[in-house]
Design a protein around this motif. Structure first.
Motif, PDB file in Angstrom:
ATOM      1  N   ASP A  28      87.346  11.132  60.688  1.00 14.52           N
ATOM      2  CA  ASP A  28      87.205  11.724  59.360  1.00 14.52           C
ATOM      3  C   ASP A  28      88.522  12.172  58.745  1.00 14.52           C
ATOM      4  N   GLY A  29      89.574  12.257  59.562  1.00  7.53           N
ATOM      5  CA  GLY A  29      90.869  12.656  59.034  1.00  7.53           C
ATOM      6  C   GLY A  29      91.024  14.156  58.889  1.00  7.53           C
ATOM      7  N   ALA A  33      89.328  19.881  57.722  1.00  6.40           N
ATOM      8  CA  ALA A  33      89.751  21.271  57.565  1.00  6.40           C
ATOM      9  C   ALA A  33      89.383  21.833  56.199  1.00  6.40           C
ATOM     10  N   LEU A  34      89.010  20.963  55.258  1.00  6.65           N
ATOM     11  CA  LEU A  34      88.723  21.395  53.895  1.00  6.65           C
ATOM     12  C   LEU A  34      87.254  21.672  53.640  1.00  6.65           C
ATOM     13  N   GLU A 258      96.132  25.870  58.687  1.00  6.01           N
ATOM     14  CA  GLU A 258      95.228  25.316  59.687  1.00  6.01           C
ATOM     15  C   GLU A 258      95.524  23.843  59.956  1.00  6.01           C
ATOM     16  N   ILE A 259      95.838  23.099  58.899  1.00  5.68           N
ATOM     17  CA  ILE A 259      96.133  21.680  59.082  1.00  5.68           C
ATOM     18  C   ILE A 259      97.326  21.504  60.015  1.00  5.68           C
ATOM     19  N   VAL A 280     104.604  17.722  56.703  1.00 10.48           N
ATOM     20  CA  VAL A 280     104.590  18.209  55.322  1.00 10.48           C
ATOM     21  C   VAL A 280     104.033  17.127  54.391  1.00 10.48           C
ATOM     22  N   GLY A 281     104.461  15.891  54.620  1.00 12.80           N
ATOM     23  CA  GLY A 281     103.961  14.784  53.820  1.00 12.80           C
ATOM     24  C   GLY A 281     102.456  14.644  53.917  1.00 12.80           C
ATOM     25  N   GLN A 282     101.917  14.793  55.129  1.00  6.28           N
ATOM     26  CA  GLN A 282     100.473  14.720  55.324  1.00  6.28           C
ATOM     27  C   GLN A 282      99.754  15.862  54.610  1.00  6.28           C
ATOM     28  N   VAL A 283     100.325  17.065  54.697  1.00  5.38           N
ATOM     29  CA  VAL A 283      99.730  18.224  54.033  1.00  5.38           C
ATOM     30  C   VAL A 283      99.657  17.986  52.525  1.00  5.38           C
ATOM     31  N   LEU A 284     100.735  17.486  51.950  1.00  5.79           N
ATOM     32  CA  LEU A 284     100.767  17.254  50.510  1.00  5.79           C
ATOM     33  C   LEU A 284      99.834  16.121  50.099  1.00  5.79           C
ATOM     34  N   ARG A 285      99.719  15.107  50.940  1.00  9.22           N
ATOM     35  CA  ARG A 285      98.814  14.013  50.608  1.00  9.22           C
ATOM     36  C   ARG A 285      97.351  14.451  50.641  1.00  9.22           C
ATOM     37  N   ILE A 286      96.997  15.278  51.621  1.00  9.31           N
ATOM     38  CA  ILE A 286      95.608  15.753  51.681  1.00  9.31           C
ATOM     39  C   ILE A 286      95.328  16.676  50.499  1.00  9.31           C
ATOM     40  N   PHE A 287      96.329  17.453  50.087  1.00 11.16           N
ATOM     41  CA  PHE A 287      96.194  18.305  48.902  1.00 11.16           C
ATOM     42  C   PHE A 287      95.983  17.431  47.667  1.00 11.16           C
ATOM     43  N   ALA A 288      96.802  16.395  47.539  1.00 14.03           N
ATOM     44  CA  ALA A 288      96.706  15.519  46.375  1.00 14.03           C
ATOM     45  C   ALA A 288      95.359  14.826  46.299  1.00 14.03           C
TER      46      ALA A 288
END
Length: 373
Positions: A28-29, A33-34, A258-259, A280-288
């Motif tokens: 699920d990726g 966490a969201l 948490e991520i 950081v890139g992963q965090v921003l991509r999941i945010f986007a």
């Protein structure tokens, strides 16, 4: 009344969410966490005016949004981090900025020091600029970093950070750890000002995963960091639970902390503080993907074959390969130098041997002619 078949089962209430297994997270990726936090629809579009306050981690969001073509309606999409912006690591200082910008907090008695140990004056121009940035924003991203606070005993006001020696007054400046209750109090203060002056402003709260560089407590920085983050997270959660009807409308939470801390085996750089660039890139991509209008095709949180941890491993393997190639290049260059020196040494050794042989032959001739003693 419970049915007989139900007597051996636990009552699970209206909401029951099981911790996802590693295989489920791979499937699920990081979006797992969201659950319960992601907005029903994107709240940030290309024309949405976004401002950020809080710890240094806030800058990542503004830079990334600007790089992706967001914040088009502001004079400079990077303006929130390039013009007069400073990191505010704790919630008390963020609340202080709101009080100063909107409610006339007297700035003459405030000791503000930037990360370069330089004094920052609470000028009217700066106050109006801060107020305009908040008033003009449609979405405010607030990242909270720590619960360790330096403050002024005389004014009761928090300081932005520790005090440089040349400004330190032991009778006036003191250190403490703010409590969960005090954290909630500061968040309520921000809410009161938001509701009164900028009621249409949406606030996205997140906790910075960047760890403490040092603690002013007589304990390990690792344990101090754990407590510091726990206070922020608990206070923020209690604040949001107390205003649950506003969550998803006025307030949003994005689980950066948490991520980073719960989904990666080794998320941090060598300094053990800052998340790896890939993280950081992963965090921003999941945010986007869940908070902005970028399409799913434009933003992928995870490759089909790689989870977040695999990405870190792959990235570090690539880094090691680059380092190995560089070391190989250096070794090759040094080997050439060594080989050159070896050839030069061999040439000199051959010359010495030739000279030694010639001296030997000369001694033999002298001896044969009776000219040697």
């Amino acid at each position: 009344m419970a049915q007989r078949d139900d007597l051996g089962r636990w009552y699970k209430g209206d909401h029951f969410n099981v911790l996802p297994s590693k295989s489920e997270m791979r499937r699920d990726g990081l979006a797992t966490a969201l659950h319960g936090w992601k907005p029903a629809a994107p709240i940030i579009h290309a024309e949405t005016r976004v401002f950020a306050m809080g710890s240094c981690f806030a800058a990542y969001f503004i830079r990334w949004l600007a790089d992706q073509g967001f914040n088009r309606e502001v004079a400079s999409p990077y303006g929130a981090i390039t013009k007069g912006a400073f990191p505010f690591e704790n919630v008390a200082v963020v609340a202080q900025q709101f009080r100063w910008a909107f409610e006339g907090l007297d700035g003459r008695e405030l000791l503000w020091v930037d990360p370069e140990k330089q004094l920052v004056k609470a000028t009217e121009e700066r106050r109006l600029s801060t107020r305009f940035a908040i008033e003009n924003a449609e979405v405010l991203i607030v990242t909270l970093g720590l619960s360790e606070v330096w403050y002024d005993r005389v004014t009761g006001e928090p300081l932005w950070r520790a005090v440089p020696i040349r400004y330190f007054d032991p009778e006036r400046h003191s250190f403490r750890v703010i409590s969960v209750a005090e954290t909630i109090e500061q968040l309520e203060l921000i809410e009161r000002i938001r509701a009164k002056y900028v009621p249409n402003l949406k606030i996205v709260y997140t906790v910075s995963p960047v760890r403490l560089k040092a603690t002013f407590r007589p304990i390990s920085t690792l344990t101090a960091n754990s407590v510091s983050k726990a206070i922020i997270r608990a206070g923020l959660d209690e604040f949001l639970r107390g205003r649950w009807k506003q969550v998803g409308r006025d307030y949003f939470y994005f689980p950066s902390y948490e991520i980073v801390t719960d989904t990666y085996r080794d998320a941090f750089e060598e300094d053990a503080r800052h998340p790896h660039e890939t993280v950081v890139g992963q965090v921003l991509r999941i945010f986007a993907r869940h908070y902005t209008s970028l399409s799913v095709d434009e933003v992928r949180t995870l490759d089909e074959s790689l989870d977040g941890t695999d990405r870190i491993a792959q990235s570090r393997i690539e880094e090691l390969e680059v380092r190995a190639a560089e070391l190989q290049r250096i070794c090759d260059e040094r080997l050439e130098v060594i080989q050159g020196l070896a050839e030069a040494a061999q040439e000199r050794l051959d010359l010495i041997n030739r000279l030694d042989s010639q001296c030997y032959e000369l001694q033999k001739r002298l001896t044969l002619h009776g000219l040697q003693d």
